[in-house]
Design an enzyme around this catalytic site. Structure first.
Site, mmCIF file in Angstrom:
data_model
loop_
_atom_site.group_PDB
_atom_site.id
_atom_site.type_symbol
_atom_site.label_atom_id
_atom_site.label_comp_id
_atom_site.label_asym_id
_atom_site.label_seq_id
_atom_site.Cartn_x
_atom_site.Cartn_y
_atom_site.Cartn_z
ATOM 1 N N SER A 188 0.313 -0.994 0.005
ATOM 2 C CA SER A 188 -0.016 -0.268 -0.077
ATOM 3 C C SER A 188 1.686 1.531 0.294
ATOM 4 O O SER A 188 0.489 2.217 0.227
ATOM 5 C CB SER A 188 -0.951 -0.072 1.234
ATOM 6 O OG SER A 188 0.019 -0.211 2.773
ATOM 7 N N HIS A 211 -2.849 -3.036 -6.010
ATOM 8 C CA HIS A 211 -3.171 -2.982 -4.903
ATOM 9 C C HIS A 211 -4.336 -3.083 -4.639
ATOM 10 O O HIS A 211 -5.499 -2.301 -4.881
ATOM 11 C CB HIS A 211 -2.646 -1.170 -4.353
ATOM 12 C CG HIS A 211 -2.752 -0.772 -3.357
ATOM 13 N ND1 HIS A 211 -3.184 0.434 -1.929
ATOM 14 C CD2 HIS A 211 -3.029 -1.792 -1.785
ATOM 15 C CE1 HIS A 211 -3.547 0.418 -1.351
ATOM 16 N NE2 HIS A 211 -3.226 -1.039 -1.099
ATOM 17 N N GLU A 230 -6.504 -1.143 -7.403
ATOM 18 C CA GLU A 230 -5.246 0.175 -8.015
ATOM 19 C C GLU A 230 -4.297 -0.652 -9.094
ATOM 20 O O GLU A 230 -3.418 -1.520 -8.134
ATOM 21 C CB GLU A 230 -5.410 1.132 -7.234
ATOM 22 C CG GLU A 230 -4.368 2.437 -6.815
ATOM 23 C CD GLU A 230 -4.022 3.324 -5.731
ATOM 24 O OE1 GLU A 230 -4.631 4.316 -5.517
ATOM 25 O OE2 GLU A 230 -4.379 2.572 -4.501
ATOM 26 N N ASN A 285 -4.038 6.080 -0.630
ATOM 27 C CA ASN A 285 -3.814 6.107 0.344
ATOM 28 C C ASN A 285 -3.629 7.715 0.127
ATOM 29 O O ASN A 285 -2.155 8.517 1.181
ATOM 30 C CB ASN A 285 -2.774 5.047 1.041
ATOM 31 C CG ASN A 285 -3.060 3.613 1.525
ATOM 32 O OD1 ASN A 285 -4.449 4.425 1.827
ATOM 33 N ND2 ASN A 285 -2.312 2.966 1.204
HETATM 34 N N1 3HC Z 1 -18.511 -12.165 0.387
HETATM 35 C C1 3HC Z 1 -18.924 -11.533 -0.597
HETATM 36 N N2 3HC Z 1 -19.112 -10.554 -0.500
HETATM 37 C C2 3HC Z 1 -20.018 -10.115 1.457
HETATM 38 C C3 3HC Z 1 -19.406 -10.909 2.099
HETATM 39 C C4 3HC Z 1 -18.095 -11.726 1.905
HETATM 40 N N3 3HC Z 1 -17.008 -11.731 2.250
HETATM 41 N N4 3HC Z 1 -19.890 -9.702 3.385
HETATM 42 C C5 3HC Z 1 -20.317 -9.127 3.015
HETATM 43 N N5 3HC Z 1 -20.572 -8.840 1.482
HETATM 44 C C6 3HC Z 1 -21.110 -8.491 1.381
HETATM 45 C C7 3HC Z 1 -22.556 -8.219 1.860
HETATM 46 O O1 3HC Z 1 -23.785 -8.976 1.046
HETATM 47 C C8 3HC Z 1 -23.433 -6.133 1.051
HETATM 48 O O2 3HC Z 1 -23.831 -6.800 -0.008
HETATM 49 P P1 3HC Z 1 -25.298 -6.069 -0.500
HETATM 50 O O3 3HC Z 1 -24.604 -5.041 -0.084
HETATM 51 O O4 3HC Z 1 -25.478 -6.571 -2.051
HETATM 52 O O5 3HC Z 1 -26.238 -6.149 0.251
HETATM 53 C C9 3HC Z 1 -21.957 -5.862 1.186
HETATM 54 O O6 3HC Z 1 -20.595 -6.518 1.166
HETATM 55 C C10 3HC Z 1 -21.825 -5.371 2.573
HETATM 56 O O7 3HC Z 1 -21.805 -5.827 3.708
HETATM 57 P P2 3HC Z 1 -22.752 -5.769 5.248
HETATM 58 O O8 3HC Z 1 -23.669 -5.317 5.023
HETATM 59 O O9 3HC Z 1 -22.269 -6.561 5.828
HETATM 60 O O10 3HC Z 1 -21.482 -4.676 6.105
HETATM 61 P P3 3HC Z 1 -21.548 -2.637 5.558
HETATM 62 O O11 3HC Z 1 -22.707 -2.698 4.400
HETATM 63 O O12 3HC Z 1 -21.328 -2.662 6.555
HETATM 64 O O13 3HC Z 1 -20.661 -2.704 4.797
HETATM 65 C C11 3HC Z 1 -17.891 -2.135 4.249
HETATM 66 C C12 3HC Z 1 -19.419 -3.306 5.866
HETATM 67 C C13 3HC Z 1 -18.077 -2.996 3.219
HETATM 68 C C14 3HC Z 1 -17.132 -3.208 5.651
HETATM 69 C C15 3HC Z 1 -18.059 -1.114 4.394
HETATM 70 O O14 3HC Z 1 -18.693 -0.024 6.003
HETATM 71 C C16 3HC Z 1 -16.775 -0.650 3.938
HETATM 72 O O15 3HC Z 1 -17.293 -0.020 3.192
HETATM 73 N N6 3HC Z 1 -16.516 0.288 4.588
HETATM 74 C C17 3HC Z 1 -15.262 1.405 4.433
HETATM 75 C C18 3HC Z 1 -13.856 0.035 3.427
HETATM 76 C C19 3HC Z 1 -13.079 0.539 3.219
HETATM 77 O O16 3HC Z 1 -12.892 1.734 3.182
HETATM 78 N N7 3HC Z 1 -11.932 -0.684 2.748
HETATM 79 C C20 3HC Z 1 -10.680 0.980 2.449
HETATM 80 C C21 3HC Z 1 -9.681 0.444 3.714
HETATM 81 S S1 3HC Z 1 -8.489 1.199 2.772
HETATM 82 C C22 3HC Z 1 -7.433 0.154 2.652
HETATM 83 O O17 3HC Z 1 -7.842 -1.137 2.574
HETATM 84 C C23 3HC Z 1 -6.357 -0.366 2.070
HETATM 85 C C24 3HC Z 1 -4.805 -0.188 2.371
HETATM 86 O O18 3HC Z 1 -3.861 -0.081 1.211
HETATM 87 C C25 3HC Z 1 -4.892 0.634 3.523
#
Ligand code: 3HC
Length: 290
Positions: free
Chosen positions: A119, A140, A152, A190
Site C-alpha cells: 500500500s 493494490h 489499483e 493512500n
Molecule cells: N463475500 C461477499 N460479499 C460480502 C461478504 C463476503 N465475505 N461480506 C459482506 N458482503 C457483502 C454484503 O452481502 C453486502 O452486500 P449488499 O450491499 O449487496 O447487500 C455488502 O458486502 C456490505 O456488507 P455488510 O452489509 O455486511 O456491511 P456494511 O454495509 O456495514 O459494509 C463495509 C461493510 C463493506 C466494510 C463498509 O463499511 C465499507 O465499505 N467500509 C469502508 C471500507 C474501506 O474504506 N476499505 C478500504 C480501506 S483502505 C485499504 O484497504 C487500503 C490500505 O492500503 C490501507
C-alpha cells in the site's frame, strides 16, 4: 497471455481475500504461508468469508465448494514454479519483500508476472532485485477484498505496457474496476486517504469535536460508509501509522506526519478491531473475524 494459475504469498487479512477472489474467478490458486499454523488460520479465513458470502446468497454451495477445490496451501516457494502470476501480500517491510521477490524470481517461470499488494512501498525497488523488472507490477487491493470493487495497479519505472495490459485483463476477470497509478508513495488512494485520516486525529486532538461526532459528520454529511475513526479501527492503527511514516519519509511533508495520539495508541496496543480496541471497543466475535 492466458492466466491459469495464480500464486499468493501470505494468507493474512489481505492475502486471504486475494486468494478468495482469484479462486472465485476460476483460477487455480497456490497460497504460501511461513508455517502451518499461519496457513491454517489463513485458509480458515477464506472459508469463513465464503460462508458469509453463501449466507448472504452471493454464491451457491456448489460455487463455494468449487472455489475451495481450486485453493492449495503450502509453506514452500517451489509450487510457484507452476504459476503465471504471483501476488505478494506479506508484511509491509521492504527487506522482507525484496527477499520474497528475489526468491520468486528464481522459482516463477521467466514469462511469469510478479505483483505486490503493497500500500505504500516502491514497486520499482522490489523489481530491482529481480531479472524481470518489466514484469513487476503493483496490485493494490482494498479491505475487505471480496467486497471492495477497486484494484489499483501501480506501474513501476520499468514495468512494461504489456505487463500493465495483462494485469488490467486479470483485474477485470476478478470483477474489479481498475485504476492506474505511477510508483509514487501512496499511489492514488493512500495519497489522499492518509492526510484525511491524520487530519481527523488532529481535529480530535484539538478538541474540535468528539470522535463520534466527527464520524457521524463524515458518514451522514458526505455519505462515506464509515467515518475516519471507524475506518482507522477497520484498517488497523499500526497499518495507518506505517503507511503515514513511509509517506512522510519520502515526501517530508507535514500532511503525512503522524499525530502523537496515533503513535501513542499504537505503542499502547490499541490497534483497532484486530486488538479489540482502537478508537472504539469491539466485542470478541468481531476481533476473531479480523
Ligand atoms: N463475500 C461477499 N460479499 C460480502 C461478504 C463476503 N465475505 N461480506 C459482506 N458482503 C457483502 C454484503 O452481502 C453486502 O452486500 P449488499 O450491499 O449487496 O447487500 C455488502 O458486502 C456490505 O456488507 P455488510 O452489509 O455486511 O456491511 P456494511 O454495509 O456495514 O459494509 C463495509 C461493510 C463493506 C466494510 C463498509 O463499511 C465499507 O465499505 N467500509 C469502508 C471500507 C474501506 O474504506 N476499505 C478500504 C480501506 S483502505 C485499504 O484497504 C487500503 C490500505 O492500503 C490501507
Amino acid at each position: 497471455m492466458a492466466m491459469k494459475k495464480v500464486g499468493v504469498v501470505g494468507c493474512g487479512l489481505m492475502g486471504s481475500g486475494i486468494v478468495e477472489v482469484c479462486a472465485r474467478a476460476g483460477y487455480k490458486v497456490t497460497v504460501r504461508e511461513v508455517d502451518d499454523t499461519q496457513l491454517q488460520r489463513g485458509l480458515q479465513r477464506v472459508q469463513d468469508s465464503l460462508s458469509t458470502a453463501l449466507g448472504r446468497q452471493k454464491i451457491t454451495l456448489e460455487e463455494m465448494d468449487a472455489t475451495l477445490e481450486r485453493i492449495n496451501g503450502t509453506t514452500q516457494f517451489a509450487p510457484f514454479a507452476e504459476c503465471d502470476l504471483v501476488i505478494e501480500a506479506a508484511i509491509e517491510k521492504m527487506a522482507v519483500k525484496k527477499e520474497i521477490f528475489a526468491t520468486l524470481d528464481q522459482v516463477v517461470p521467466a514469462t511469469g508476472i510478479l505483483a505486490s499488494n503493497t500500500s505504500s512501498l516502491s514497486i520499482t525497488e522490489m523489481a530491482s532485485v529481480t531479472r524481470r523488472p518489466k514484469q513487476v507490477v503493483g496490485m493494490h487491493f482494498f479491505n475487505p477484498v471480496p467486497v471492495m470493487p477497486l484494484l489499483e495497479l501501480v506501474q513501476g519505472l520499468l514495468t512494461s505496457s504489456e505487463t500493465m495490459d495483462v494485469a488490467t485483463q486479470f483485474g477485470k476477470s476478478l470483477h474489479k474496476t481498475i485504476v492506474v497509478a505511477k510508483d509514487n508513495p501512496g499511489f492514488i488512494v493512500n495519497l489522499l486517504l492518509i492526510p484525511y485520516i491524520l487530519d481527523a486525529i488532529r481535529a480530535l486532538e484539538n478538541g474540535v469535536a468528539t470522535k463520534e461526532d466527527i464520524d457521524a459528520a463524515i458518514q451522514l454529511g458526505l455519505s462515506h460508509p464509515m467515518g475516519p475513526f471507524a475506518l482507522l479501527d477497520f484498517v488497523g492503527l499500526d497499518t495507518a501509522l506505517f503507511v503515514a511514516d513511509a509517506m512522510y519519509q519520502e515526501f517530508r511533508d507535514i500532511r503525512y506526519a503522524a499525530p502523537p495520539l496515533l503513535r501513542r495508541m499504537v505503542v499502547a496496543g490499541l490497534l483497532g478491531r484486530k486488538s479489540g480496541r482502537g478508537f472504539y471497543e469491539y466485542p470478541r466475535k468481531e476481533q476473531s473475524q479480523k
